[in-house]
Design a protein around this motif. Structure first.
Motif, short mmCIF file in Angstrom:
data_model
loop_
_atom_site.label_atom_id
_atom_site.label_comp_id
_atom_site.label_asym_id
_atom_site.label_seq_id
_atom_site.Cartn_x
_atom_site.Cartn_y
_atom_site.Cartn_z
N LYS A 1 -13.83 33.79 -14.91
CA LYS A 1 -12.95 32.64 -14.74
C LYS A 1 -13.36 31.56 -15.73
O LYS A 1 -14.52 31.25 -15.88
N ASP A 2 -12.36 31.00 -16.42
CA ASP A 2 -12.58 29.93 -17.39
C ASP A 2 -11.46 28.92 -17.21
O ASP A 2 -10.32 29.18 -17.55
N HIS A 3 -11.78 27.78 -16.60
CA HIS A 3 -10.75 26.81 -16.23
C HIS A 3 -11.27 25.39 -16.42
O HIS A 3 -12.40 25.09 -16.09
N TRP A 4 -10.44 24.49 -16.95
CA TRP A 4 -10.78 23.08 -17.12
C TRP A 4 -10.13 22.28 -15.99
O TRP A 4 -8.93 22.39 -15.77
N ASP A 5 -10.92 21.48 -15.27
CA ASP A 5 -10.44 20.63 -14.19
C ASP A 5 -10.40 19.18 -14.63
O ASP A 5 -11.37 18.70 -15.23
N TYR A 6 -9.31 18.50 -14.32
CA TYR A 6 -9.20 17.07 -14.61
C TYR A 6 -9.99 16.30 -13.57
O TYR A 6 -9.78 16.48 -12.36
N LYS A 7 -10.88 15.43 -13.99
CA LYS A 7 -11.74 14.68 -13.07
C LYS A 7 -11.39 13.19 -12.98
O LYS A 7 -12.01 12.47 -12.22
N GLY A 8 -10.44 12.72 -13.76
CA GLY A 8 -10.01 11.34 -13.66
C GLY A 8 -10.28 10.53 -14.90
O GLY A 8 -10.65 11.03 -15.95
N LYS A 9 -10.11 9.22 -14.75
CA LYS A 9 -10.29 8.28 -15.87
C LYS A 9 -11.76 7.89 -15.98
O LYS A 9 -12.48 7.82 -14.99
N VAL A 10 -12.17 7.60 -17.22
CA VAL A 10 -13.52 7.08 -17.48
C VAL A 10 -13.43 5.80 -18.27
O VAL A 10 -12.50 5.56 -18.97
N SER B 1 -13.88 18.72 -16.63
CA SER B 1 -15.05 19.55 -16.37
C SER B 1 -14.61 21.01 -16.41
O SER B 1 -13.54 21.36 -15.92
N ARG B 2 -15.45 21.85 -16.98
CA ARG B 2 -15.10 23.26 -17.15
C ARG B 2 -15.79 24.11 -16.09
O ARG B 2 -16.97 23.99 -15.84
N ARG B 3 -15.01 25.00 -15.48
CA ARG B 3 -15.54 25.99 -14.53
C ARG B 3 -15.58 27.31 -15.29
O ARG B 3 -14.54 27.87 -15.65
N LEU B 4 -16.79 27.77 -15.55
CA LEU B 4 -16.99 29.00 -16.30
C LEU B 4 -17.80 29.95 -15.42
O LEU B 4 -18.99 29.75 -15.21
N VAL B 5 -17.14 30.98 -14.89
CA VAL B 5 -17.79 31.93 -13.98
C VAL B 5 -17.94 33.27 -14.70
O VAL B 5 -17.00 33.79 -15.27
N LYS B 6 -19.19 33.80 -14.64
CA LYS B 6 -19.48 35.08 -15.28
C LYS B 6 -20.02 36.05 -14.25
O LYS B 6 -20.62 35.64 -13.25
#
Length: 82
Positions: A73-82, A60-65
């Motif tokens: 801020k532009d950061h990708w968070d790992y959310k687990g297995k699908v 999931s991407r956190r994109l703060v403007k």
């Protein structure tokens, strides 16, 4: 799994707004959902099954403007297995 530089370069492009984009990246199947501006915000990477569902990892991407639309801020968070 970590997102590499080559995949990040592909994810930093603009795509059609508010859609689900299916693609391949190397030996992986990739699907990502874009926001209303065309930025990818959800990423699924792994192997697609017969029905098109991807088994693998979810990011999931956190994109703060700020108020002017400049990315703070532009950061990708790992959310687990699908």
């Amino acid at each position: 799994m970590k997102i590499g530089e080559k995949l990040l370069k592909q994810l930093n492009r603009k795509y059609e707004p508010s859609t689900m984009v299916n693609a391949t990246f190397g030996r992986y199947d990739v699907a990502f959902k874009t926001d209303e501006e065309g930025n990818p915000i959800l990423l699924f990477i792994g192997q697609a099954g017969d029905e098109g569902m991807i088994k693998g990892d979810h990011f999931s991407r956190r994109l703060v403007k700020d108020g002017n639309g400049v990315v703070i801020k532009d950061h990708w968070d790992y959310k687990g297995k699908v």
